[in-house]
Design a protein around this motif. Structure first.
Motif, PDB file in Angstrom:
ATOM      1  N   GLU A  54     -16.890  -8.849  19.586  1.00 51.46           N
ATOM      2  CA  GLU A  54     -15.889  -9.293  18.623  1.00 51.46           C
ATOM      3  C   GLU A  54     -15.631  -8.169  17.636  1.00 51.46           C
ATOM      4  O   GLU A  54     -16.542  -7.465  17.227  1.00 51.46           O
ATOM      5  CB  GLU A  54     -16.379 -10.532  17.843  1.00 51.46           C
ATOM      6  N   ARG A  55     -14.382  -8.035  17.261  1.00 51.92           N
ATOM      7  CA  ARG A  55     -14.043  -7.053  16.240  1.00 51.92           C
ATOM      8  C   ARG A  55     -13.008  -7.666  15.307  1.00 51.92           C
ATOM      9  O   ARG A  55     -12.084  -8.339  15.756  1.00 51.92           O
ATOM     10  CB  ARG A  55     -13.474  -5.802  16.917  1.00 51.92           C
ATOM     11  N   TYR A  56     -13.191  -7.457  14.028  1.00 53.08           N
ATOM     12  CA  TYR A  56     -12.252  -7.961  13.018  1.00 53.08           C
ATOM     13  C   TYR A  56     -11.970  -6.862  12.011  1.00 53.08           C
ATOM     14  O   TYR A  56     -12.869  -6.095  11.666  1.00 53.08           O
ATOM     15  CB  TYR A  56     -12.861  -9.150  12.261  1.00 53.08           C
ATOM     16  N   THR A  57     -10.760  -6.801  11.521  1.00 53.60           N
ATOM     17  CA  THR A  57     -10.466  -5.905  10.405  1.00 53.60           C
ATOM     18  C   THR A  57      -9.539  -6.632   9.435  1.00 53.60           C
ATOM     19  O   THR A  57      -8.838  -7.573   9.806  1.00 53.60           O
ATOM     20  CB  THR A  57      -9.770  -4.589  10.835  1.00 53.60           C
ATOM     21  N   ARG A  58      -9.555  -6.195   8.205  1.00 53.09           N
ATOM     22  CA  ARG A  58      -8.699  -6.813   7.207  1.00 53.09           C
ATOM     23  C   ARG A  58      -8.558  -5.888   6.015  1.00 53.09           C
ATOM     24  O   ARG A  58      -9.445  -5.100   5.717  1.00 53.09           O
ATOM     25  CB  ARG A  58      -9.331  -8.120   6.741  1.00 53.09           C
ATOM     26  N   GLN A  59      -7.423  -5.998   5.355  1.00 54.61           N
ATOM     27  CA  GLN A  59      -7.200  -5.254   4.115  1.00 54.61           C
ATOM     28  C   GLN A  59      -6.565  -6.189   3.100  1.00 54.61           C
ATOM     29  O   GLN A  59      -5.736  -7.016   3.460  1.00 54.61           O
ATOM     30  CB  GLN A  59      -6.232  -4.100   4.345  1.00 54.61           C
ATOM     31  N   ILE A  60      -6.968  -6.021   1.868  1.00 55.56           N
ATOM     32  CA  ILE A  60      -6.333  -6.762   0.780  1.00 55.56           C
ATOM     33  C   ILE A  60      -6.086  -5.743  -0.327  1.00 55.56           C
ATOM     34  O   ILE A  60      -6.974  -4.949  -0.644  1.00 55.56           O
ATOM     35  CB  ILE A  60      -7.243  -7.899   0.253  1.00 55.56           C
ATOM     36  N   SER A  61      -4.892  -5.731  -0.892  1.00 52.35           N
ATOM     37  CA  SER A  61      -4.668  -4.811  -1.999  1.00 52.35           C
ATOM     38  C   SER A  61      -3.726  -5.426  -3.009  1.00 52.35           C
ATOM     39  O   SER A  61      -2.927  -6.316  -2.690  1.00 52.35           O
ATOM     40  CB  SER A  61      -4.116  -3.474  -1.494  1.00 52.35           C
ATOM     41  N   SER A  62      -3.845  -4.979  -4.229  1.00 53.49           N
ATOM     42  CA  SER A  62      -3.006  -5.509  -5.306  1.00 53.49           C
ATOM     43  C   SER A  62      -2.803  -4.432  -6.362  1.00 53.49           C
ATOM     44  O   SER A  62      -3.673  -3.584  -6.561  1.00 53.49           O
ATOM     45  CB  SER A  62      -3.662  -6.743  -5.929  1.00 53.49           C
ATOM     46  N   THR A  63      -1.661  -4.464  -6.995  1.00 49.63           N
ATOM     47  CA  THR A  63      -1.354  -3.537  -8.079  1.00 49.63           C
ATOM     48  C   THR A  63      -0.681  -4.332  -9.182  1.00 49.63           C
ATOM     49  O   THR A  63       0.171  -5.187  -8.903  1.00 49.63           O
ATOM     50  CB  THR A  63      -0.388  -2.427  -7.586  1.00 49.63           C
ATOM     51  N   GLY A  64      -1.085  -4.071 -10.413  1.00 50.07           N
ATOM     52  CA  GLY A  64      -0.452  -4.775 -11.521  1.00 50.07           C
ATOM     53  C   GLY A  64      -0.649  -3.994 -12.801  1.00 50.07           C
ATOM     54  O   GLY A  64      -1.539  -3.153 -12.891  1.00 50.07           O
ATOM     55  N   TRP A  65       0.187  -4.254 -13.802  1.00 50.73           N
ATOM     56  CA  TRP A  65      -0.023  -3.574 -15.079  1.00 50.73           C
ATOM     57  C   TRP A  65      -0.393  -4.574 -16.151  1.00 50.73           C
ATOM     58  O   TRP A  65      -0.053  -5.766 -16.063  1.00 50.73           O
ATOM     59  CB  TRP A  65       1.199  -2.734 -15.484  1.00 50.73           C
ATOM     60  N   VAL A  66      -1.137  -4.084 -17.143  1.00 54.86           N
ATOM     61  CA  VAL A  66      -1.497  -4.895 -18.307  1.00 54.86           C
ATOM     62  C   VAL A  66      -1.206  -4.065 -19.546  1.00 54.86           C
ATOM     63  O   VAL A  66      -1.631  -2.917 -19.657  1.00 54.86           O
ATOM     64  CB  VAL A  66      -2.985  -5.313 -18.283  1.00 54.86           C
ATOM     65  N   MET A  67      -0.446  -4.650 -20.461  1.00 55.44           N
ATOM     66  CA  MET A  67      -0.107  -3.984 -21.726  1.00 55.44           C
ATOM     67  C   MET A  67      -1.041  -4.534 -22.796  1.00 55.44           C
ATOM     68  O   MET A  67      -1.044  -5.731 -23.056  1.00 55.44           O
ATOM     69  CB  MET A  67       1.365  -4.305 -22.040  1.00 55.44           C
ATOM     70  N   SER A  68      -1.856  -3.641 -23.384  1.00 56.27           N
ATOM     71  CA  SER A  68      -2.758  -4.058 -24.459  1.00 56.27           C
ATOM     72  C   SER A  68      -2.637  -3.030 -25.576  1.00 56.27           C
ATOM     73  O   SER A  68      -1.795  -2.129 -25.504  1.00 56.27           O
ATOM     74  CB  SER A  68      -4.188  -4.124 -23.932  1.00 56.27           C
TER      75      SER A  68
END
Ligand SMILES: *[C@@H]1O[C@H](CO)[C@@H](O)[C@H](O)[C@H]1NC(C)=O
Ligand SMILES: *[C@@H]1O[C@H](CO)[C@@H](O)[C@H](O)[C@H]1NC(C)=O
Ligand SMILES: *[C@@H]1O[C@H](CO)[C@@H](O)[C@H](O)[C@H]1NC(C)=O
Ligand SMILES: *[C@@H]1O[C@H](CO)[C@@H](O)[C@H](O)[C@H]1NC(C)=O
Ligand SMILES: *[C@@H]1O[C@H](CO)[C@@H](O)[C@H](O)[C@H]1NC(C)=O
Ligand SMILES: *[C@@H]1O[C@H](CO)[C@@H](O)[C@H](O)[C@H]1NC(C)=O
Ligand SMILES: *[C@@H]1O[C@H](CO)[C@@H](O)[C@H](O)[C@H]1NC(C)=O
Ligand SMILES: *[C@@H]1O[C@H](CO)[C@@H](O)[C@H](O)[C@H]1NC(C)=O
Ligand SMILES: *[C@@H]1O[C@H](CO)[C@@H](O)[C@H](O)[C@H]1NC(C)=O
Length: 631
Positions: free
Chosen positions: A423-437
């Motif tokens: 069995e072989r599995y692969t996965r990717q998860i990515s996210s980009t966001g900005w925060v103004m502080s």
């Protein structure tokens, strides 16, 4: 629901294993967990030998050269605690320690778990929570008739913000004491506070990054008092290959977070039990049904823990294969316990890019699901938040979010009880966001990349099973602010080789031979524009053992284990330990601040090639069908 780490399943039948000391060999045994009255008086021990000290190999915690101020959090004897609420104690900040330290800053906090047990007992899973925030997930040592003692020390400085207020400490260790299982766990939990000395982390030009503890930690766990731990219990899941997690699979908590957060990390704790205790060796359902096997846990050998916010998967955990103290052959783990079994690893998931959605002051749903889970998994998380001291409201927005389908390829060939499975599995998860502080506009990019390979052989008419598995997990984050960039990356490899052979099945008795070899390899790197730091850990164990099992008890046997722990770091120096044991005795033990030659990743690389050659040719596909079950 049971809460022992070990509910041992071999390929063809399931067993409860525990070591039976000779004086009890002919006793009438109750195999039912829930039966029997607590009979502490049944502990008839010969006091001739002193208790054996068990230990988990790890590097020493770097501490300042100041005298710590210790406070005892809890002293308790865990006897009949199964299915009861956790044991609690009030915690208040140690103001006398601060006074004594003349208000020097808190530099380090170490949690110390000390326990003693004598007699016969299962390996029990336990958790320690402060204000619902999990500090330690662990497994008890299986005692000997002559007694067992062990200590776990954990650096809990990252939870510093918890220690400044009154909180409730909760400890759940579900134990049962009866005529057979006589061991009572005597436990002391202490916190050691170190003040002053060298600051543990220099002031960062990137507030919130580079290891400074969070300003606030919120628990994503069950409120007190459940009749169990504060973790969520995840039983049979229905998610299978589905991309969208069915509602009934989420275990979640609704929570509103402060509106001035600027960084957020979910620290996830997981442990797996009963039918999924050794998920990596579970055969697929096609094999099980073709052979009419009824007691063999299935669903194949792949599992994925999914972490969601408002039912969107924001991250995943492909867990390390912790082997508990009763796993494979309990004699392997005496006195050197399995990697991670006394202090299970937790997994950090960067969720800063999603803050834009969470800063509205409204409750949001933080949840967990386990793909292909069989009963049962214990999962919860701590939400680490960094708050803007100079404003009451930060703003943000999610710019990009990708969580594509799992890619996988599976193949199996079997005839009767013998076969090969890949069995072989692969996965990717990515996210980009900005925060103004008040620090300006910071754009954060977070990613996770996973690769999983498992090659399994069953031969000798079902009497031999060989599992070779490799999990590669890379995660990283980069934060781009006004005029500066910070980035960190963690690369982990979890190789596993497991050989088990069962022979001479006569009456209720059989012999089991096992070889196990596995490791936790991790490389961390951080860079902040002005400099970078790197650390690497190569921690591997190799064990071989043989045991004779009669009924449901190990009547005799022997186990030998070798371990090499090698840590190298540009900021903390090096540490090497090379230790081996056989039949309860340490054969040799060398350790020191030695920087080794060659790469600590050498074993990981050769193992990678080995497993890749076996599994690598399986083509990957995205999910093809939405069926709940796999074959
Ligand atoms: C717990 O502390 C008490 C009191 O100091 C001590 O007598 C006992 O041996 C300790 N137990 C363990 C398991 O360390
Ligand atoms: C914290 O607990 C201590 C000891 O029980 C108590 O004296 C104190 O009033 C509590 N403080 C707060 C703020 O509740
Ligand atoms: C999970 O599956 C097992 C085995 O089929 C079954 O005994 C158990 O009741 C199930 N649990 C739940 C919560 O459905
Ligand atoms: C499994 O059970 C079915 C139906 O009872 C039977 O036809 C088949 O031969 C059995 N297979 C094995 C391998 O025992
Ligand atoms: C923050 O930066 C991002 C990316 O450069 C931009 O799209 C966004 O509008 C900025 N936010 C504010 C409040 O300036
Ligand atoms: C293989 O094992 C099965 C089930 O244990 C048994 O019925 C069968 O006779 C065995 N076959 C051989 C060739 O030993
Ligand atoms: C088990 O380990 C021993 C000692 O390392 C080795 O000699 C033997 O070949 C191994 N057997 C298998 C099947 O891996
Ligand atoms: C560990 O010690 C053994 C026995 O002294 C030795 O053979 C082996 O090479 C050592 N391994 C490492 C990595 O130092
Ligand atoms: C293990 O040690 C015990 C006593 O310490 C001894 O009686 C036994 O023979 C040893 N077993 C092996 C296989 O060496």
């Amino acid at each position: 629901m049971g809460s022992y780490c070990n509910s041992q399943h071999t390929l063809l039948f399931s067993l409860f294993l525990l070591l039976l000391p000779p004086p009890f060999a002919n006793a009438v045994l109750s195999t039912s967990e829930e039966q029997g009255l607590p009979r502490p008086s049944a502990i008839a021990q010969s006091p001739s030998t002193s208790p054996t000290t068990y230990f988990q190999v790890t590097r020493p915690i770097p501490i300042p050269r100041t005298k710590p101020c210790s406070i005892l959090l809890l002293q308790h004897d865990f006897a009949s605690t199964y299915d009861k609420p956790p044991v609690t104690a009030a915690y208040s900040p140690p103001s006398h320690c601060r006074r004594r330290a003349r208000r020097a800053p808190l530099a380090k906090v170490v949690l110390v778990w000390k326990a003693a047990c004598r007699g016969r007992q299962f390996d029990r899973i336990f958790g320690v929570w402060l204000g619902g925030v999990e500090l330690l997930r662990s497994c008890t040592a299986e005692p000997r008739a002559t007694g067992t003692v062990w200590t776990v020390e954990k650096d809990v400085t990252r939870y510093a913000s918890l220690f400044s207020r009154n909180r409730t400490l909760a400890v759940y260790l579900g134990n049962i004491v009866d005529r057979t299982y006589t061991g009572i766990y005597h436990v002391n939990i202490t916190l050691r506070f170190y003040y002053g000395g060298r600051r543990s982390t220099p002031p960062s030009p990137h507030p919130g990054y580079g290891g400074s503890p969070a300003d606030l930690i919120l628990p994503i766990s069950r409120d007190l008092p459940p009749n169990d731990g504060q973790w969520f219990v995840i039983e049979n899941s229905t998610v299978g290959y589905l991309h969208t997690i069915p509602d009934q699979d989420w275990q979640s908590k609704e929570l509103a977070i402060p509106r001035n957060a600027y960084r957020a990390i979910l620290e996830v704790f997981v442990s797996f039990h009963s039918d999924d205790e050794s998920w990596y060796s579970n055969p697929n359902d096609g094999y099980i049904s073709a052979n009419n096997l009824t007691d063999t846990p299935g669903n194949g050998p792949f599992r994925e823990v999914i972490v969601g916010i408002d039912s969107d998967p924001v991250g995943a955990v492909w867990p390390f294969t912790v082997i508990y103290t009763g796993g494979v052959n309990p004699l392997l783990w005496r006195p050197i316990t399995g990697i991670g079994s006394f202090d299970l690893p937790s997994y950090d998931i960067e969720i800063t890019p999603f803050l834009g959605k969470l800063l509205d002051g409204k409750p949001h749903k933080f949840g967990f699901a386990v793909r292909f889970a069989l009963s049962f998994w214990l999962v919860d998380a701590n939400l680490h938040l960094w708050l803007d001291g100079k404003s009451s409201q930060t703003h943000g927005s999610l710019v990009d979010y990708q969580a594509p389908d799992l890619y996988f390829g599976t193949g199996s060939w079997f005839q009767g009880l013998d076969g090969t499975f890949a069995e072989r599995y692969t996965r990717q998860i990515s996210s980009t966001g900005w925060v103004m502080s008040s620090q300006g506009n910071v754009t954060t990019h977070a990613y996770q990349v996973f690769d999983y390979k498992n090659f399994m052989e069953i031969k000798g008419n079902g009497s031999i099973q060989v599992v070779q598995q490799l999990i590669d997990a890379t995660s990283g984050v980069s934060a781009k602010g006004p005029g500066s960039t910070y980035s960190e990356q963690v690369i982990r490899h979890f190789p596993l080789y497991l050989y088990t052979r069962t022979a001479d099945r006569i009456d209720e008795s059989y012999t089991s031979t096992a070889n196990v070899s596995f490791g936790f390899y991790e490389k961390r790197s951080t860079s902040d524009g002005s400099g970078s730091s790197v650390s690497s850990l190569a921690n591997s164990q190799k064990g071989e053992g043989e045991m004779v099992v009669k009924g449901n008890l190990v009547v005799r046997g022997v186990g030998s284990t070798k371990q090499v722990y090698r840590y190298e770091s540009t900021s903390e120096g090096c540490y090497l330990r090379n230790v081996s044991s056989s039949n309860y005795t340490i054969l040799f033990d060398e350790w020191g601040k030695i920087c080794g030659e060659g790469s600590g990743f050498a074993l990981g690389e050769s193992f990678r090639k080995w497993v890749s050659d076996l599994v690598g040719r399986i083509p990957l596909v995205s999910h093809l069908h939405s069926s709940k079950n796999r074959e």
